[in-house]
Design an enzyme around this catalytic site. Sequence first.
Site, PDB file in Angstrom:
ATOM      1  N   TYR A  55       0.789  -1.241   0.000  1.00  0.00           N
ATOM      2  CA  TYR A  55       0.000   0.000   0.000  1.00  0.00           C
ATOM      3  C   TYR A  55       0.818   1.287   0.000  1.00  0.00           C
ATOM      4  CZ  TYR A  55       0.869  -0.781   4.988  1.00  0.00           C
ATOM      5  OH  TYR A  55       1.463  -1.033   6.187  1.00  0.00           O
ATOM      6  N   LYS A  56       2.137   1.189  -0.015  1.00  0.00           N
ATOM      7  CA  LYS A  56       2.940   2.422  -0.043  1.00  0.00           C
ATOM      8  C   LYS A  56       3.185   2.802  -1.498  1.00  0.00           C
ATOM      9  CE  LYS A  56       4.447   1.717   4.640  1.00  0.00           C
ATOM     10  NZ  LYS A  56       5.369   1.016   5.534  1.00  0.00           N
TER      11      LYS A  56
ATOM     12  N   ARG B 217       7.984  14.218   7.630  1.00  0.00           N
ATOM     13  CA  ARG B 217       8.393  13.238   6.627  1.00  0.00           C
ATOM     14  C   ARG B 217       7.634  13.469   5.326  1.00  0.00           C
ATOM     15  NH1 ARG B 217       7.572   6.748   7.073  1.00  0.00           N
ATOM     16  NH2 ARG B 217       5.408   7.390   6.859  1.00  0.00           N
TER      17      ARG B 217
HETATM   18  C1  LIG Z   1       4.851   0.227   6.530  1.00  0.00           C
HETATM   19  C2  LIG Z   1       5.815  -0.705   7.153  1.00  0.00           C
HETATM   20  C3  LIG Z   1       5.383  -1.894   7.741  1.00  0.00           C
HETATM   21  C4  LIG Z   1       3.927  -2.215   7.786  1.00  0.00           C
HETATM   22  O1  LIG Z   1       3.660  -3.466   8.310  1.00  0.00           O
HETATM   23  P1  LIG Z   1       2.203  -4.087   8.200  1.00  0.00           P
HETATM   24  O2  LIG Z   1       2.299  -5.350   8.918  1.00  0.00           O
HETATM   25  O3  LIG Z   1       1.928  -4.291   6.716  1.00  0.00           O
HETATM   26  O4  LIG Z   1       1.247  -3.122   8.799  1.00  0.00           O
HETATM   27  C5  LIG Z   1       6.343  -2.756   8.251  1.00  0.00           C
HETATM   28  N1  LIG Z   1       7.648  -2.450   8.198  1.00  0.00           N
HETATM   29  C6  LIG Z   1       8.098  -1.312   7.645  1.00  0.00           C
HETATM   30  C7  LIG Z   1       9.564  -1.019   7.588  1.00  0.00           C
HETATM   31  C8  LIG Z   1       7.191  -0.401   7.123  1.00  0.00           C
HETATM   32  O5  LIG Z   1       7.633   0.734   6.592  1.00  0.00           O
END
Ligand SMILES: *Cc1c(COP(=O)(O)O)cnc(C)c1O
Length: 412
Positions: free
Chosen positions: A224-225, A371
């Site tokens: 989702y990023k 950020r």
């Molecule tokens: C966004 C992010 C997550 C997100 O983890 P989810 O289990 O998908 O909520 C995990 N690790 C990093 C480094 C992130 O940036």
Amino acid sequence: MSSALTDRARELDTRHAGTDLRGRFRLPPGVVYLDGNSLGALPAGVAEAVADVVHRQWGSRLIASWNEAGWWDAPTRVGDRLGRLVGAAPGQVVVTDSTSVNLYKAVVGGVRLRPGRRVVLTDPGSFPTDLYVTEAAARDAGVVVERVEPSAAVARIEELGHDLALASYSSVDYRTGELWDLPALTRAAHAVGALVCWDLCHSAGVLEVGLDEHEVDLAVGCGYKYLNGGPGAPAYLYVARRHLDAFDQPLAGWNGHATPFAMAPDFVPAPGIARGRVGTPPVIGVAALDAALGAYDGVSVADARERSLSLTGFFLECLDALAPELPVATPREGHRRGSQVSVRHREAYAVVQALIARGVVGDFREPDIVRLGFAPLYLTHADVLRAAEHLRAVLDEGEFEREEFRARSTVT
Ligand SMILES: *Cc1c(COP(=O)(O)O)cnc(C)c1O
């Protein structure tokens, strides 16, 4: 000053016109969206693809769609499509679960591939879920975690030697945007016979990760990023082909079984990356991610990286000219930064809220980080300049002192 920057923005936008893919996204007018590193924007075609899954595949065809519409195989099919963006040949990526859950599988599975070794290395500055999950996974796998900064990891790996089972790091620091040396750390781990696991949450889609090229063993990341799969999109797990037969992930579930519909009483892992699956996939979410990946069709990650470096580099130029008093937390050398620029301010949370009120959407990270993420496909250099100008205005007007901008919401 600003007019020189306006000319420069125009010049850079002309130079990079070939990778301006804003037309592939549905962005609200007037917004400069600098939070694609937290929730990517909505790509064109996603709403239609999801509507088709809901109305036609589910509504009309009902359960037949598991076969007809390829629902069952979607996690590995979309995994292959995503694999292109992280340098993984087909058959090594599965789209499933959350990053947290996939990291658990990768750490336990990775430790099990190196029996007799007692240490997992990770970054003390990791995203918290990575720390929590790595600790929990190591405990369950009977090894210990040592927290060592990425900059000191190679030296520690050499000291640990055969004690090291796995080095588990993020390729980009989620707070500062620093890009770590994935090839060097990977080589160092391999030199002592250990494995690596890389978290690609802040690198997939914006820089060349080269999983196969650098012989990475395991990797995880979210959908989702920068991959724009939508809120709560499924994440992914990469296991290098050479490890697949032996990869013994701890969450044995029926979707990862060799013959799920045989309903056998005992677990036999599926051949290949499908063994990384656990339970029934979120079909609508996988379909949204699949459609979202279409935004990258015909675009190489190298091109996206070039545009990203130009955007972040130009933002640093704008900061130097317009807000030189703000400490920049992100490295200035292009090869040491991901696709974000972070600045520090004692009222960082309120600065972000004031920017949002002006239509410049970024986010806040503890303790003092403003950020700003620069998703290359839908941002222009003109957007970058606007963001810097609004930041200057927020500081000049003292907007961060306003009560309305200091009240914290649940999600920051
Ligand atoms: C966004 C992010 C997550 C997100 O983890 P989810 O289990 O998908 O909520 C995990 N690790 C990093 C480094 C992130 O940036």
